[in-house]
Design an enzyme around this catalytic site. Structure first.
Site, short mmCIF file in Angstrom:
data_model
loop_
_atom_site.label_atom_id
_atom_site.label_comp_id
_atom_site.label_asym_id
_atom_site.label_seq_id
_atom_site.Cartn_x
_atom_site.Cartn_y
_atom_site.Cartn_z
N HIS A 254 -16.97 -16.91 15.52
CA HIS A 254 -16.86 -16.00 14.38
C HIS A 254 -15.67 -15.05 14.55
O HIS A 254 -15.09 -14.57 13.56
CB HIS A 254 -18.14 -15.17 14.22
N ASP A 327 -18.39 -25.79 9.38
CA ASP A 327 -18.94 -24.46 9.57
C ASP A 327 -18.19 -23.53 8.61
O ASP A 327 -17.19 -23.92 7.99
CB ASP A 327 -18.77 -24.02 11.03
#
Length: 606
Positions: A254, A327
């Site tokens: 992230h 993702d």
């Protein structure tokens, strides 16, 4: 579908029955002959414009709990993100193929609200029923454990590592089946689960308890069980993630771009088995990882953007024919090196089909259309991905019945048999790691108990544990101390000194970089131990915390902080439940360097 049903039948016949499976209900996706699927997909694709086909490739969030009448704040958020005000308008403008629900985008409240929202979004997708209009694939991250989106009354099962501690493929199947049924009841057909990553790195900040464990064989077995539970038991599409394996990294994708330095042989031995089993079990979708794996692609491209990994390894070597979903494309790992306009194009060139959550949907959509116009992408390539997505929607029954039955959703989500099964699945996962002083099980209830440490506003585990003691005759005090200041640590220790026993909850106390940079949880536990009063430390997430809590002689791990996990904990402390979970990972010492504190498979009972 028929082939996968045979796989599931064989699997279920070989599992040790520890949890009574529910009968298959009529809500499962219908089984269509391949000719019917091919006919619908081909006919639908033929009537779609290029813009509609490109729209099918994108799945993103929308703001609001109602498709047509969101709140003023959600209208403003949609306007800022998409240029229109309502979720229905977002669907219509971009011809979206999918929507993902989150609590922060205000999609998830009650079963009735969620089912009503799903129906409103489906009506927006289908419009007036003109040819080329396609139902949505609605998704959410319902991994269970520490990553779940559907709030109570939805069944809240233990997550992957807890199931790994329980060692029961039947329990994993049942958790997926009931989770899938509840999701399907409210109009969600794509839970982003199971996690197929093998968590061999205790310093992994992003996977951890989301993984079934550190043994590739165990992870592969439970991954296959959950694929069968979701797809054949519940009729929703499972998503094995994160290919080619996110379990050995100390970086969070992230916020950065992790590099996995496994050799090809190590990847085959550690990371590949769960994905191979998922493919063999008939998994409909696999999610990519934003990680660099030089042994699979020396170019330095993250797997999400790597033709060598997605087309070469996943499609070519593993033989996967389903939908490859990226993702989230708003994560730093794919944005640091490439522009937001290049990422979706590169993902499609690599072999991805479903593009999840681009940071700028309009920019991403236009970039793909421009790539087709310039010849960088062909319309045939767009058709390949659109065809896979349409086929997956058809197999979920969305072509014939996209709407949720709102009243049935209210009856199904959190149904009493589901909640009872949650306890059956949760109880065997509780793991007792240390009981050096023989403090447990507790021998008398007439005591004063302080319950303190990490807390969650949503689940209130501190209050739940304190309430369990009170119900058994103790004088219990609940005092949350999440990342406490020095003053709170001192006050909490002083209070502990006035009690007979302290139970302290910790959550990733090992992580003094991101989760607890000041080490406040460690200092709190040390202060409690220094009182000389008995202390029971409980890890409500990663089991690795014990290595960082010197002086603690009584330690259990629940792997999550759900209501059922806290109830099992209280019963185990009082001897009403014999702990039977076994560590699905190895716990190293705090110094690391390969020194083992508790081995894989360790677990106490009484």
């Amino acid at each position: 579908m028929k082939a996968r049903l045979v796989t599931a039948t064989v699997l279920m016949a070989t599992l040790a029955i520890t949890v009574t499976p529910l009968p298959v209900q009529a809500s499962a996706a219908p089984v269509y002959p391949p000719a019917a699927e091919h006919g619908w997909v081909t006919s639908t694709l033929r009537h779609m414009s290029l813009e509609q086909k490109v729209g099918q490739l994108f799945s993103t969030y929308v703001y609001g709990g109602d498709a047509a009448e969101p709140t003023a704040a959600d209208r403003a958020a949609n306007r800022a993100a998409f240029g229109v005000e309502t979720p229905a308008e977002v669907i219509d403008r971009f011809h979206l193929g999918g929507v993902i629900y989150f609590s922060w985008s205000h999609n998830l409240d009650s079963p009735r609200q969620i089912a009503t929202l799903s129906n409103g979004l489906q009506r927006a997708a289908l419009g007036d029923g003109a040819k080329g209009r396609v139902p949505l694939l609605i998704s959410t991250d319902q991994e269970q454990g520490v990553v779940l989106r559907m709030p109570a009354p939805a069944a809240q099962f233990p997550g992957a590592m807890a199931l790994g501690a329980g060692r029961s493929p039947q329990a994993a199947y049942t958790a997926a089946e009931i989770t899938g049924r509840e999701l399907r009841a409210v109009g969600i057909h794509q839970p982003y689960a199971p996690i197929a990553d093998v968590n061999i790195n205790p310093d992994n900040p992003v996977i951890g308890v989301r993984s079934f464990g550190a043994d590739p064989a165990l992870v592969a077995e439970l991954t296959a069980a959950q694929v069968a539970g979701f797809e054949d038991g519940a009729g929703v599409t499972s998503v094995a993630k994160h290919f080619p394996g996110h379990g050995d990294t100390a970086d969070d994708s992230h916020t950065g771009l992790p590099v996995i330095d496994h050799s090809r042989a190590e990847w085959e031995r550690i990371d590949a088995p769960p994905f191979r089993r998922a493919v063999a079990a008939g998994v409909d979708s696999i999610m990519t990882a934003h990680i660099v794996v030089p042994a699979l692609d020396p170019s330095g491209a993250p797997a999400t953007l790597s033709p060598a990994i997605l087309t070469g390894v996943l499609r070519g070597e593993l033989g996967f024919r389903g939908v490859i979903v990226t993702d989230a494309l708003n994560m730093a790992a794919v944005r640091q090196k490439y522009g937001d306009d290049r990422v979706p194009v590169l993902a499609l060139k690599a072999g991805a089909d479903q593009l999840l959550m681009p940071p700028d949907l309009r920019l991403a959509r236009d970039a793909v259309l421009r790539a087709v116009a310039t010849g960088e992408l062909t319309e045939q390539r767009i058709d390949e991905s659109a065809r896979r997505i349409l086929a997956m929607k058809y197999r979920q029954g969305l072509a014939g019945s996209p709407m949720a039955d709102v009243d049935e959703a209210v009856r199904t989500v959190g149904a009493p048999p589901h909640i009872a099964t949650v306890a059956q699945v949760t109880d065997p996962t509780l793991t007792a790691v240390r009981n050096d002083a023989g403090l447990l099980p507790l021998t008398h209830a007439n005591r004063s108990v302080l319950v303190t440490g990490w807390n969650s506003a949503a689940f209130a585990p501190i209050a739940a544990v304190a309430g369990g003691f009170t119900a058994r005759g103790a004088r219990a005090t609940a005092q949350p101390a999440t990342l406490p200041s020095d003053a709170v640590i001192a006050a909490t220790a002083a209070k502990a000194a006035d009690h007979d026993l302290t139970v302290v909850l910790v959550n990733k106390a090992w992580d003094d970089v991101v989760t607890d940079p000041r080490g406040t949880q460690r200092r709190l536990v040390a202060a409690l131990v220094d009182t000389g009063k008995p202390v029971v430390a409980v890890a409500v997430r990663d089991p690795y915390d014990i290595a960082y809590l010197p002086g603690v002689t009584t330690y259990l791990t629940t792997y999550s902080y759900t209501v059922a996990a806290m109830d099992a904990l209280v019963r185990a402390l009082h001897g009403e439940l014999s702990p039977s979970g076994r560590l699905p990972v190895t716990i190293p010492t705090a110094e690391g360097a390969g020194t083992v504190l508790y081995p894989y498979g360790h677990g106490l009972t009484w």
